[in-house]
Design an enzyme around this catalytic site. Structure first.
Site, PDB file in Angstrom:
ATOM      1  N   GLY A  47       1.004   5.521   0.950  1.00  0.00           N
ATOM      2  CA  GLY A  47       0.356   6.662   1.576  1.00  0.00           C
ATOM      3  C   GLY A  47      -0.385   7.535   0.586  1.00  0.00           C
ATOM      4  N   CYS A  98       0.858  -1.175   0.000  1.00  0.00           N
ATOM      5  CA  CYS A  98       0.000   0.000   0.000  1.00  0.00           C
ATOM      6  C   CYS A  98       0.897   1.228   0.000  1.00  0.00           C
ATOM      7  CB  CYS A  98      -0.935   0.002   1.208  1.00  0.00           C
ATOM      8  SG  CYS A  98      -0.100  -0.081   2.814  1.00  0.00           S
TER       9      CYS A  98
END
Length: 410
Positions: free
Chosen positions: A396, A394
């Site tokens: 930010g 993932c």
């Protein structure tokens, strides 16, 4: 060369071949990783690299690359550093490369896409080779989190904050983890059980010496916080794994982000870590590991679920099946909440994922993780004699990235 590239493109477009046979077929324009090594990962603020600035960590790793690669530095045309927190990263990689023995004709740059920065550096070098811009390059991911984080010092301009998703980019990562836990009902127990397994696997791998072919020892100096005395040490092991960690011990840890929820803790979240990784990419002449990358966007407030979108999009491009075509998976454990979500949503076989533990146990040096996963994943492929590695993380502000690699060292 033009004919070979055209034939390669036609081979990729041939509809009669399965997705797996397409990506494992050798082609003249495949990009090769000939060396993937890393420093030990040390605890932020109190570990072996706490007093070693980023420039020294990068320089030390580059010196090891020159020593271990048997590659003439004169042949390296570009070096790309993935880094998140240091605004001087472009200066650092240029100066460190010159000091490490690379000529002034070797270009250098830095790139920042948060937690995927290491993978983005690999992508940038690989793409330059693919397009013929260069023939040989180095990709590095490095982070010195002991120097501080990457939080924004002040909010965005009021014109930007009028858009809710833009405003959500301000949310701390811990808050986004709690959002994932709440929105998708990932319980504290599920997160702690996942974290305990990450620690158990890292302990098994460390005791068995599985990390030995990844890590190069680094000499540095550590200052005693009380006396101020400096001593020289040689770092050779990851400091993150806490042997004997159990679900019961993790369940006693207090929530780390009580303002946002009660499910994410210091025990089931990735560790603050210092470290660096390098991969060398010359033109293909020997068995290769090829790579394809894909990015995907997701709402910033639940940024952790990015891999659940990036992975299907990447596999779909090559007609690959996650269950039958992928052998080893390295998925970044930014938080147990997002890791559990991705496992459940994608139907990932846990036995294939993070075999040596992940960022919860090993640590998550932001700019280095994307490259660290490649190093660890390819090493595990060699150990198990497996072919196809998938990495993902993932990112930010609500993004995800994934990469495919083929191991030829069976």
């Amino acid at each position: 060369m033009a004919t070979e590239r055209l034939n390669s493109i036609l081979n990729h477009l041939t509809p009669t071949k399965s997705g797996l046979s397409t990506i494992t077929q050798q082609n003249p324009d495949d990009v090769v990783i000939t060396l993937a090594i890393r420093t030990p990962l040390t605890k932020g603020f109190k570990g072996g690299f706490k007093d070693s600035p980023l420039d020294f960590i990068v320089y030390s790793l580059l010196k090891e690359v020159v020593n271990k690669s048997n590659l003439d530095p004169q042949l390296v045309e570009d070096i790309c550093l993935g880094n998140v927190s240091d605004p001087k990263a472009a200066y650092i990689i240029r100066a460190a490369s010159l000091a490490a023995g690379f000529p002034n004709t070797t270009a250098a740059s830095s790139v920042n896409r948060f937690c995927s920065s290491g993978l983005k550096a690999v992508q940038d070098i690989a793409n330059q080779i693919t397009t013929g811009s260069i023939e040989c390059g180095l990709a590095i991911g490095a982070e010195h989190m002991s120097a501080g984080g990457d939080r924004l010092a002040q909010p965005f301009h009021e014109a930007i904050l009028k858009t809710q998703e833009a405003a959500d980019c301000m949310q701390p990562m811990g808050q986004t983890s709690e959002n994932v836990g709440k929105d998708f009902d990932i319980s504290r127990e599920a997160q702690d059980r996942f974290a305990a397994e990450s620690y158990r696997r890292a302990e098994v791998a460390q005791k068995a010496g599985w990390f030995d072919d990844e890590i190069v020892p680094i000499k540095t100096k550590v200052k005693d916080p009380k006396s101020g005395e400096e001593k020289e040490v040689t770092l050779s092991n990851d400091e993150g794994p806490r042997w004997g960690t159990t679900f019961e011990s993790l369940s006693k840890i207090r929530p780390a982000f009580p303002d946002y929820g009660d499910r994410s803790t210091g025990g089931n979240s990735s560790q603050v870590t210092d470290g660096a990784l390098n991969s060398a990419h010359p033109q293909p002449t020997h068995p290769r590991q090829i790579r394809r990358r894909n990015r995907h966007r997701r709402r910033p407030r639940i940024m952790g679920i990015g891999p659940s979108l990036a992975i299907p999009k990447l596999l779909g491009k090559f007609s690959l099946n996650l269950a039958t075509d992928i052998d080893i998976i390295e998925l970044n454990e930014a938080f147990a909440s997002m890791a559990v979500y991705c496992i459940n949503t994608l139907g990932i076989d846990p036995a294939k994922m993070n075999v040596r533990g992940g960022a919860i146990a090993l640590g998550h040096p932001l700019g280095a993780t994307g490259a660290r996963q490649i190093c660890t994943g390819l090493s595990e492929c060699r150990r198990q004699k497996k072919r196809v590695l998938l990495t993902s993380m993932c990112i930010g502000t609500g993004q995800g990235m994934a990469g495919l690699f083929v191991n030829e060292q069976l």
